[in-house]
Each structure stands twice: as C-alpha cells, then as structure tokens.
Design an enzyme around this catalytic site. Structure first.
Site, PDB file in Angstrom:
ATOM      1  CG  ASN A 158      -0.381  -0.055   2.500  1.00 36.39           C
ATOM      2  OD1 ASN A 158       0.650  -0.697   2.683  1.00 36.39           O
ATOM      3  ND2 ASN A 158      -0.967   0.617   3.459  1.00 36.39           N
ATOM      4  CD  GLU A 256       4.441  -1.398  13.440  1.00 36.97           C
ATOM      5  OE1 GLU A 256       3.251  -1.161  13.699  1.00 36.97           O
ATOM      6  OE2 GLU A 256       5.384  -1.025  14.166  1.00 36.97           O
ATOM      7  CB  CYS A 290      -2.464   0.089   8.300  1.00 39.12           C
ATOM      8  SG  CYS A 290      -1.120   1.248   8.623  1.00 39.12           S
ATOM      9  CD  GLU A 471       9.063  -1.270  12.801  1.00 37.44           C
ATOM     10  OE1 GLU A 471       8.827  -0.553  11.823  1.00 37.44           O
ATOM     11  OE2 GLU A 471       9.358  -2.476  12.712  1.00 37.44           O
TER      12      GLU A 471
HETATM   13  P1  NAD Z   1       0.102  -9.379   3.287  1.00 36.16           P
HETATM   14  O1  NAD Z   1       0.176  -9.876   4.670  1.00 36.16           O
HETATM   15  O2  NAD Z   1      -0.660 -10.185   2.300  1.00 36.16           O
HETATM   16  O3  NAD Z   1       1.561  -9.224   2.668  1.00 36.16           O
HETATM   17  C1  NAD Z   1       2.544  -8.427   3.270  1.00 36.16           C
HETATM   18  C2  NAD Z   1       3.910  -8.932   2.859  1.00 36.16           C
HETATM   19  O4  NAD Z   1       4.091 -10.239   3.391  1.00 36.16           O
HETATM   20  C3  NAD Z   1       4.092  -9.059   1.345  1.00 36.16           C
HETATM   21  O5  NAD Z   1       5.411  -8.707   1.010  1.00 36.16           O
HETATM   22  C4  NAD Z   1       3.866 -10.553   1.121  1.00 36.16           C
HETATM   23  O6  NAD Z   1       4.484 -11.051  -0.039  1.00 36.16           O
HETATM   24  C5  NAD Z   1       4.487 -11.132   2.385  1.00 36.16           C
HETATM   25  N1  NAD Z   1       4.036 -12.486   2.725  1.00 36.16           N
HETATM   26  C6  NAD Z   1       2.849 -13.077   2.438  1.00 36.16           C
HETATM   27  N2  NAD Z   1       2.849 -14.350   2.893  1.00 36.16           N
HETATM   28  C7  NAD Z   1       4.045 -14.558   3.493  1.00 36.16           C
HETATM   29  C8  NAD Z   1       4.650 -15.679   4.155  1.00 36.16           C
HETATM   30  N3  NAD Z   1       4.027 -16.852   4.249  1.00 36.16           N
HETATM   31  N4  NAD Z   1       5.882 -15.532   4.654  1.00 36.16           N
HETATM   32  C9  NAD Z   1       6.537 -14.344   4.553  1.00 36.16           C
HETATM   33  N5  NAD Z   1       6.033 -13.274   3.920  1.00 36.16           N
HETATM   34  C10 NAD Z   1       4.799 -13.368   3.402  1.00 36.16           C
HETATM   35  O7  NAD Z   1      -0.425  -7.884   3.370  1.00 36.16           O
HETATM   36  P2  NAD Z   1      -0.739  -6.918   2.167  1.00 36.16           P
HETATM   37  O8  NAD Z   1      -2.040  -7.329   1.566  1.00 36.16           O
HETATM   38  O9  NAD Z   1       0.458  -6.776   1.296  1.00 36.16           O
HETATM   39  O10 NAD Z   1      -0.899  -5.513   2.922  1.00 36.16           O
HETATM   40  C11 NAD Z   1      -2.075  -5.058   3.452  1.00 36.16           C
HETATM   41  C12 NAD Z   1      -2.094  -5.281   4.955  1.00 36.16           C
HETATM   42  O11 NAD Z   1      -1.001  -4.600   5.557  1.00 36.16           O
HETATM   43  C13 NAD Z   1      -3.333  -4.687   5.611  1.00 36.16           C
HETATM   44  O12 NAD Z   1      -3.805  -5.586   6.575  1.00 36.16           O
HETATM   45  C14 NAD Z   1      -2.814  -3.421   6.257  1.00 36.16           C
HETATM   46  O13 NAD Z   1      -3.575  -2.959   7.352  1.00 36.16           O
HETATM   47  C15 NAD Z   1      -1.461  -3.848   6.676  1.00 36.16           C
HETATM   48  N6  NAD Z   1      -0.604  -2.687   6.906  1.00 36.16           N
HETATM   49  C16 NAD Z   1      -0.229  -2.381   8.188  1.00 36.16           C
HETATM   50  C17 NAD Z   1       0.555  -1.267   8.438  1.00 36.16           C
HETATM   51  C18 NAD Z   1       0.990  -0.898   9.837  1.00 36.16           C
HETATM   52  O14 NAD Z   1       1.928  -0.128   9.958  1.00 36.16           O
HETATM   53  N7  NAD Z   1       0.350  -1.395  10.880  1.00 36.16           N
HETATM   54  C19 NAD Z   1       0.971  -0.469   7.368  1.00 36.16           C
HETATM   55  C20 NAD Z   1       0.567  -0.808   6.090  1.00 36.16           C
HETATM   56  C21 NAD Z   1      -0.207  -1.923   5.860  1.00 36.16           C
END
Ligand code: NAD
Length: 490
Positions: A158, A256, A290, A471
């Site tokens: 995102n 996060e 998020c 963080e």
């Molecule tokens: P996601 O969990 O699908 O993917 C995040 C990352 O993890 C990607 O790089 C993905 O390839 C990797 N990943 C997926 N499966 C994995 C595994 N088995 N092992 C290791 N890595 C793996 O999330 P997304 O759809 O990319 O992002 C959206 C989510 O992120 C939303 O839930 C959003 O709220 C959250 N988010 C949180 C913050 C925060 O600071 N709290 C900031 C931005 C986004």
C-alpha cells in the site's frame, strides 16, 4: 539513474544481491492497476535466491557493523539526497505500480522515504546507553547495544517505498545488514532505489533486495536460521503464520498489522475541520492505509447533519487515473482486491445496511483506456450493526460506515469492540473529554481533532491483533539492536 540491460527493452526487474543486479529465470506478472494490463515482470524468487542474499548480508556484516555511526550516517544522508534528486521518477513509478495518485506519491510517499533515511542518519549520532553506579557493592553497571545481524524486512503493497525505507533505514543505521522483500505487487520503486545504493556508498551486501511472493521468497526469509530478526508490515493473518515459522528460532519480531480504526465525533466537534479530515482519513490512498478510518461514530445531536455533509463531501472526491494531478483517489491495487472491497458493500446491503453514495449508487467516470482499471468511488454505508462483518473486518478500501451513539461510555465500549487496536481519532472541543476518551481507547495511536500527523521520534504500532512491538526513534533503536548489561567491580 543508470539503466540495467533488461530495462532498455522491457521492464523486467532483477534481484539485488551483494551489490549486483541478478536476473531470475522465473518471473511474475505485475499489473498496472489503472488499466488492468501486465506492464512489468518481477522475479519469482525462492529459497536459492534468499540463501544467496542472506550469505551476502552475512559477509557484509562484520565491516558494516564496525563502522562508526558518523560513517553510516553519511551514507544514509547520501541515500536520502539521491532519493530527493530522483523524486519525480520515483513518484511516477510508484503511482503507476500501485495505483495511488501522483500527488500523493510526490508530496507524501517519496519525500517520506528520503526523510526516513535522514531521520535515522541523525538519530544514530545521538544514542547513549545507560549506566548505574552501585557504590556500596563496588560495582559500576552499564549497557551496550550491538546490531543484531542480518535483518529480514518484509513490506506490503500500500505504501511501498515509504514502508520499506522505514525498515531499511533504522536497520542499517544501527549496523545491521538486510535482506528485504517488498510486496510482489509493488516492487518497482524498491528496485529503482537499489540503483542508487552504490552511488550513495552502501557497501555490497549491506542492502539486498529479493523480489517475489510471500509463500516462496517471504517464507524462505522468515524461516532462515541465519536471520535472527524480522520486521514485518502486512496483514494479521500473514503475521500469525510468520510468528509460527520464526518460533523455532526465537527470532526478534516486530509486527505492524491491520486496523479497523474508529473516528468518534462528539456533538461539540468543529465540523468545518472534522468533515474534510474524516473524508480524507476514510478515503486517502483509496482507503488503502492501515490508519484509515472505517467506522465513524457520531453523537446523536449532530448525526443527521454530519451524515448529509459527509456524503456531500465524499461525492466531491475525484476518482481519476493515477497520473491526473487533480485526482484524489486512484485505482485499487488489484482486481481481486477490488472485488473483495466491493463484496463488503454487497454484504452490508444483504445484512440490511444502506449505501448512501459510491459503489452501486453513483457512476464512475474514467477514460476508455482505463475501463478495465480497478477504480471504485468513495462509499458510505449506514444502518449496519456493530457485529456486522463490515464493522468488524478490515476492508482496506474506500468504504466507511457511519453510525450514531448517545454517550461517552457507550462509544468507548463500541469503538473497542473489535479485534484490532491500531489507530483512532476523537473529535471534540472539550479537552477533558478528549483526554478521558483517548486514555480508554484500545489503540496504539490516537489523533484528536486531526489525523495522520506523525513525529517519528514517538512510538508507532498497534495493540491487540494490530501488532506486536513499536517502531520509531527509540523503539527502532531498541528493536534493531541487542542490549547487554556489563558489570565491572572496581
Ligand atoms: P500481506 O500480509 O498479504 O503481505 C505483506 C507482505 O508479506 C508481502 O510482502 C507478502 O508477499 C508477504 N508475505 C505473504 N505471505 C508470506 C509468508 N508466508 N511468509 C513471509 N512473507 C509473506 O499484506 P498486504 O495485503 O500486502 O498488505 C495489506 C495489509 O497490511 C493490511 O492488513 C494493512 O492494514 C497492513 N498494513 C499495516 C501497516 C501498519 O503499519 N500497521 C501499514 C501498512 C499496511
């Protein structure tokens, strides 16, 4: 920015390992969200590529970790300078890759990416550790902080470069070396940044970037025995899986995660400020932040007026192609994600909710060449129950629900009634009430009468299913280092 061999003919990304671009024979399609067409190929890295990157990071660690903070600071500042110098290229690439508006990329994301490096380049110069004099025992105690080793950094789609640099900058500032894996859906800006690292003086192997999917590249990184620390930003479900995979190695984890953030609007709120800010907090970056608001609780006395003014303001938000400088919302990240977000609106209707504007109510205007893009109008729902899925689950799109409330106690209880605890906003001109409510809300970040104003010195992170750890200046320093207590008897 120097071009690699592949880039001259087609945008094909390569891994960056040990200071060199390394092609990968397996590639993933990456889509332009504004047209729905494949425009780029991303390495589909697996265990072998991750292994090479971890070995490069391990080899670089002894020299990098023994450099002085001043030397590391200089390199980080140079990276920041180079990002600033390439701001326009990076912003256009980020906007095309992710679907976000060009103005958001130019004014928020790329400037924040360089600031992440500048911030930690400065903070690393000012760290001191603790000392305690135990005179009656003839002892002096002090603490030392040392870098952890090879840091595994995993980021979502995102806010691609913004979130990746929020991890790389503190990790290398403290003397760690890194293997980073950006989201397979938004890899371009990270790959462009790799082209700047050599010029910035980053020694080979200090920053390695491996592109690919979570189940392959991500999984190999989190379960690698020589990666003692994982900083992950993404969904709660993936974090639960990562926690399990890293448990056998007792890795340090910073997680996060997602949110279901409430905005609480009391009847003494300044609606002139509150309405535009809450429209922005609901729909900025297509609602794909998020920290976006997705549940709005409005005190009964102003509920009718708020609803009418909020819907009017939401309908004025311009959905447009990401490269349009006047667009306020671009395209969502993928077809699957668009369908998921639209599915929640259908579900709300099936559960008795009322859709006041946006998807299914108003029509969207985009040029013919963008007809297959993943666009969606800002959508406002009301008359759903607190227990409905739209009010409980993270939608992560331009959809927000508005409901009335009576009392302070009631709204605190309802705002806390979700599994998440990332952020909240409170709107009131009563200072005492603002303090009382902020203290009782279960959220790691609470904004009152504003949204998204951050001081990087202070902790960032969520409670409950929104995260583990924080963080920020001091928190990142602690996370990316190991502390030891040394006692000297004199
Ligand atoms: P996601 O969990 O699908 O993917 C995040 C990352 O993890 C990607 O790089 C993905 O390839 C990797 N990943 C997926 N499966 C994995 C595994 N088995 N092992 C290791 N890595 C793996 O999330 P997304 O759809 O990319 O992002 C959206 C989510 O992120 C939303 O839930 C959003 O709220 C959250 N988010 C949180 C913050 C925060 O600071 N709290 C900031 C931005 C986004």
């Amino acid at each position: 920015m120097p071009k690699t061999a592949h880039e001259k003919t087609q945008l094909v990304l390569e891994n960056y390992i040990g200071g060199t671009f390394v092609p990968c024979s397996r590639l993933i399609d990456s889509y332009d969200p504004s047209t729905g067409e494949v425009y780029c190929k991303v390495p589909d890295s697996e265990g072998a590529e991750v292994e090479a990157a971890v070995q490069a990071a391990k080899a670089a660690f002894p020299v990098w970790s023994s450099k002085s903070p001043q030397e590391r600071s200089k390199v980080l500042n140079k990276i920041a300078d180079l990002i600033d110098a390439h701001l326009e290229e990076l912003a256009h690439a980020e906007s095309k890759d992710q679907g976000k508006t060009i103005s958001q990329a130019q004014t928020l994301e790329i400037p924040r990416s360089s600031y992440n490096f500048r911030f930690f380049a400065s903070s690393i110069l000012h760290h001191v550790t603790e000392c305690s004099d135990m005179d009656h025992m003839g002892c002096l105690h002090y603490t030392l902080r040392t870098p952890v080793g090879v840091a595994g950094l995993i980021s979502p789609w995102n806010l691609p470069l913004y979130l990746l640099t929020w991890k790389i900058a503190p990790a290398i500032a403290m003397g760690n070396t890194v293997v980073a894996k950006p989201s397979e859906m938004t890899s371009v800006s990270a790959w462009m940044m790799c082209k700047l690292l050599d010029e910035a003086g980053v020694p080979p192997g200090v920053v390695n970037i491996v592109f690919g999917t979570g189940p392959k590249a991500g999984q190999a990184l989190v379960s690698h025995p020589d990666v003692p620390l994982i900083s992950f930003t993404g969904s709660t479900m993936t974090a639960q899986h990562i926690t399990k995979c890293s448990a056998p190695y007792c890795k340090k984890l910073s997680l996060e995660l997602g949110g279901k953030n409430p905005a609480i609007i009391f009847d003494d709120a300044n609606l002139e400020d509150c309405i535009p800010t809450t429209v922005r907090s609901s729909f900025a970056n297509q609602g794909e932040i998020c920290l976006c608001t997705s549940r709005i609780f409005v005190q009964k006395g102003i509920y009718g007026e708020f609803l009418q003014r909020f819907v009017e303001a939401a309908q004025k938000w311009k959905v447009g192609v990401p490269s349009d400088p006047t667009a306020q919302i671009g395209a969502l990240i993928s077809k699957e994600h668009l369908e998921k977000v639209q599915g929640y609106v259908k579900l709300a209707k099936a559960e008795g909710g009322k859709v006041l504007c946006g998807y299914g109510v108003d029509s969207i205007q985009v040029p013919d060449k963008n007809k297959n893009g993943y666009f969606m109008l800002p959508t406002v729902i009301t008359e759903v129950t607190d227990s409905s899925r739209c009010m409980q689950e993270e939608i992560f799109g331009p959809v927000t629900c508005i409901l009335p409330f009576d009392s302070e106690e009631e709204v605190i209880q309802r705002a806390n009634n979700v599994k998440y605890g990332l952020a909240a906003t409170v709107w009131s001109s009563n200072v005492g009430r603002v303090h009382r409510v902020a203290k009782k809300l279960q959220a790691g970040l609470i904004w009152t009468n504003c949204w998204l104003i951050r001081d990087l010195n202070l902790p960032f992170g969520g409670m409950k299913c929104s995260g583990v750890g924080r963080e920020g200046e001091k928190d990142s320093f602690e996370f990316f280092t190991e502390v030891k207590t040394i006692t000297i008897k004199h």
